[in-house]
Design an enzyme around this catalytic site. Structure first.
Site, PDB file in Angstrom:
ATOM      1  N   ARG A 127       0.939  -1.119   0.205  1.00 38.86           N
ATOM      2  CA  ARG A 127      -0.152  -0.092  -0.076  1.00 38.86           C
ATOM      3  C   ARG A 127       0.726   1.182  -0.209  1.00 38.86           C
ATOM      4  NH1 ARG A 127      -4.627   0.921   4.229  1.00 38.86           N
ATOM      5  NH2 ARG A 127      -2.966   0.246   5.813  1.00 38.86           N
ATOM      6  N   ARG A 160       2.712   3.714   4.916  1.00 40.02           N
ATOM      7  CA  ARG A 160       2.262   4.277   6.192  1.00 40.02           C
ATOM      8  C   ARG A 160       3.034   3.461   7.546  1.00 40.02           C
ATOM      9  NH1 ARG A 160      -4.073   3.616   6.395  1.00 40.02           N
ATOM     10  NH2 ARG A 160      -3.446   2.511   8.280  1.00 40.02           N
TER      11      ARG A 160
HETATM   12  P1  AP5 Z   1      -7.424   0.172   2.122  1.00 37.68           P
HETATM   13  O1  AP5 Z   1      -8.507   0.965   1.151  1.00 37.68           O
HETATM   14  O2  AP5 Z   1      -6.251   1.369   2.235  1.00 37.68           O
HETATM   15  O3  AP5 Z   1      -8.024  -0.647   3.106  1.00 37.68           O
HETATM   16  P2  AP5 Z   1      -8.433  -0.057   4.528  1.00 37.68           P
HETATM   17  O4  AP5 Z   1      -9.505  -0.880   4.863  1.00 37.68           O
HETATM   18  O5  AP5 Z   1      -8.844   1.440   4.275  1.00 37.68           O
HETATM   19  O6  AP5 Z   1      -7.220  -0.333   5.476  1.00 37.68           O
HETATM   20  P3  AP5 Z   1      -6.387   0.633   6.649  1.00 37.68           P
HETATM   21  O7  AP5 Z   1      -5.478   0.025   6.852  1.00 37.68           O
HETATM   22  O8  AP5 Z   1      -6.779   2.235   6.349  1.00 37.68           O
HETATM   23  O9  AP5 Z   1      -7.656   0.362   7.759  1.00 37.68           O
HETATM   24  P4  AP5 Z   1      -7.233   0.636   9.134  1.00 37.68           P
HETATM   25  O10 AP5 Z   1      -8.566   0.211   9.563  1.00 37.68           O
HETATM   26  O11 AP5 Z   1      -6.402  -0.408   9.780  1.00 37.68           O
HETATM   27  O12 AP5 Z   1      -6.843   1.944   9.441  1.00 37.68           O
HETATM   28  P5  AP5 Z   1      -7.107   3.394   9.693  1.00 37.68           P
HETATM   29  O13 AP5 Z   1      -6.630   4.653   8.709  1.00 37.68           O
HETATM   30  O14 AP5 Z   1      -8.806   3.269   9.755  1.00 37.68           O
HETATM   31  O15 AP5 Z   1      -6.805  -0.776   1.000  1.00 37.68           O
HETATM   32  C1  AP5 Z   1      -5.643  -1.611   1.393  1.00 37.68           C
HETATM   33  C2  AP5 Z   1      -4.738  -1.813   0.453  1.00 37.68           C
HETATM   34  O16 AP5 Z   1      -5.330  -2.777  -0.543  1.00 37.68           O
HETATM   35  C3  AP5 Z   1      -4.538  -0.541  -0.533  1.00 37.68           C
HETATM   36  O17 AP5 Z   1      -2.699  -0.696  -1.097  1.00 37.68           O
HETATM   37  C4  AP5 Z   1      -5.339  -0.829  -1.499  1.00 37.68           C
HETATM   38  O18 AP5 Z   1      -4.711  -0.143  -2.936  1.00 37.68           O
HETATM   39  C5  AP5 Z   1      -5.407  -2.087  -1.789  1.00 37.68           C
HETATM   40  N1  AP5 Z   1      -6.777  -2.486  -2.141  1.00 37.68           N
HETATM   41  C6  AP5 Z   1      -7.826  -1.975  -1.848  1.00 37.68           C
HETATM   42  N2  AP5 Z   1      -9.011  -2.614  -2.548  1.00 37.68           N
HETATM   43  C7  AP5 Z   1      -8.384  -3.668  -3.265  1.00 37.68           C
HETATM   44  C8  AP5 Z   1      -8.703  -4.796  -4.170  1.00 37.68           C
HETATM   45  N3  AP5 Z   1     -10.400  -5.187  -4.222  1.00 37.68           N
HETATM   46  N4  AP5 Z   1      -8.105  -5.751  -4.563  1.00 37.68           N
HETATM   47  C9  AP5 Z   1      -6.651  -5.563  -4.551  1.00 37.68           C
HETATM   48  N5  AP5 Z   1      -5.997  -4.450  -3.672  1.00 37.68           N
HETATM   49  C10 AP5 Z   1      -6.825  -3.633  -2.989  1.00 37.68           C
HETATM   50  O19 AP5 Z   1      -6.635   3.482  11.207  1.00 37.68           O
HETATM   51  C11 AP5 Z   1      -5.317   3.512  11.494  1.00 37.68           C
HETATM   52  C12 AP5 Z   1      -5.100   3.603  12.852  1.00 37.68           C
HETATM   53  O20 AP5 Z   1      -5.849   4.709  13.691  1.00 37.68           O
HETATM   54  C13 AP5 Z   1      -5.857   2.505  13.822  1.00 37.68           C
HETATM   55  O21 AP5 Z   1      -5.000   1.377  13.775  1.00 37.68           O
HETATM   56  C14 AP5 Z   1      -6.006   3.099  15.006  1.00 37.68           C
HETATM   57  O22 AP5 Z   1      -4.940   3.303  15.844  1.00 37.68           O
HETATM   58  C15 AP5 Z   1      -6.453   4.635  14.768  1.00 37.68           C
HETATM   59  N6  AP5 Z   1      -7.972   4.927  14.520  1.00 37.68           N
HETATM   60  C16 AP5 Z   1      -8.559   5.176  13.436  1.00 37.68           C
HETATM   61  N7  AP5 Z   1      -9.902   5.166  13.712  1.00 37.68           N
HETATM   62  C17 AP5 Z   1     -10.140   4.975  14.961  1.00 37.68           C
HETATM   63  C18 AP5 Z   1     -11.161   4.728  15.789  1.00 37.68           C
HETATM   64  N8  AP5 Z   1     -12.522   4.927  15.302  1.00 37.68           N
HETATM   65  N9  AP5 Z   1     -10.963   4.295  17.288  1.00 37.68           N
HETATM   66  C19 AP5 Z   1      -9.847   4.119  17.703  1.00 37.68           C
HETATM   67  N10 AP5 Z   1      -8.699   4.390  16.956  1.00 37.68           N
HETATM   68  C20 AP5 Z   1      -8.935   4.661  15.554  1.00 37.68           C
HETATM   69 MG    MG Z   2      -8.244   3.069   5.267  1.00 28.57          MG
END
Ligand code: AP5
Ligand code: MG
Length: 213
Positions: A127, A160
């Protein structure tokens, strides 16, 4: 329309949320993107959130809930939004529910993008993310037109900090323990829709469109 994206880290929530937001003309609200923007700008909130994010842990509910409720109270969210990465715990979901009830409103759909853990590990290492506009790419599956540069805004793409293999394992554990219970929570409300997230990006979007009607 108010939509919640559920799914493991790397399931494609952000990728699909952006496409839904574009199609329906509603904001894509990602708590992860909000935290990363704060980290980049060196704000106190960003510094606090980074301590947890770098370990693959959730940022405490007290911090997260306030940020989310402030964001969805903004004018651009008045016609709906797609939430990506929130709620992530049952207490967060309850706070959101209660806040919506107070204004006689509710979530329309919770879309669960289902991808097994094995596929997740592969996706994370490849990613590349734009910290400016939140766009997400994959070096192999969804490459940008110019290597290392965001198609949407022209800024540099980065790996990231929390996509290191050792952190991805903790994020998956945290997901299974703290976030997966939300699947039953929204199923009980009759608004859960599960799509197969292992298909290509366009196929997954077509499945989501079929659900949204
Ligand atoms: P992508 O679309 O980036 O996936 P995602 O589900 O958004 O993954 P994240 O890692 O962003 O989710 P996360 O929930 O861990 O992180 P967040 O930022 O929310 O796709 C992933 C990859 O696959 C990409 O390279 C994409 O191009 C590829 N891809 C997508 N679709 C595809 C397909 N169909 N086929 C092939 N490849 C594909 O959170 C980060 C951190 O923030 C958390 O760990 C936590 O510490 C904090 N945080 C955020 N929100 C909260 C909350 N509500 N409460 C507490 N802590 C929080
Ligand atoms: Mg995301």
């Amino acid at each position: 329309m108010k939509i919640i994206m559920l799914g493991a880290p790397g399931a494609g929530k952000g990728t699909q949320a952006k496409m839904i937001a574009d199609k329906y003309g509603i904001p894509h609200v990602s708590t992860g993107d909000i935290f990363r923007a704060n980290i980049k700008n060196g704000t106190p909130l960003g510094m606090e959130a980074k301590k947890y994010m770098d370990q693959g842990l959730l940022v405490p509910d007290e911090l997260t809930v306030k940020i989310l409720l402030d964001r969805v109270a903004k004018e651009d969210c008045s016609c709906g939004y797609v939430l990506d990465g929130f709620p992530r715990t049952i207490p967060q979901a309850e706070v959101l529910d209660n806040a919506l009830k107070e204004i006689n409103d509710k979530i329309d759909f919770a879309i669960n993008v289902d991808v097994p853990d094995e596929n997740i590990i592969k996706r994370m290492g490849g990613r590349r993310a734009c910290l400016n506009c939140g766009a997400t790419y994959h070096v192999e599956y969804i490459p940008p037109k110019t290597e290392g540069i965001c198609d949407a805004c022209g800024r540099e793409l980065v790996l990231r900090d929390d996509d290191k293999p050792e952190t991805v394992g903790s994020r998956l554990d945290v997901y299974h323990k703290q976030t997966q219970p939300l699947i039953d929570f929204y199923n009980a409300k009759g608004i859960l829709k599960t799509v197969d997230g292992t298909a290509g990006m366009k196929e997954v979007f077509a499945a989501i469109n079929a659900v949204l009607g």
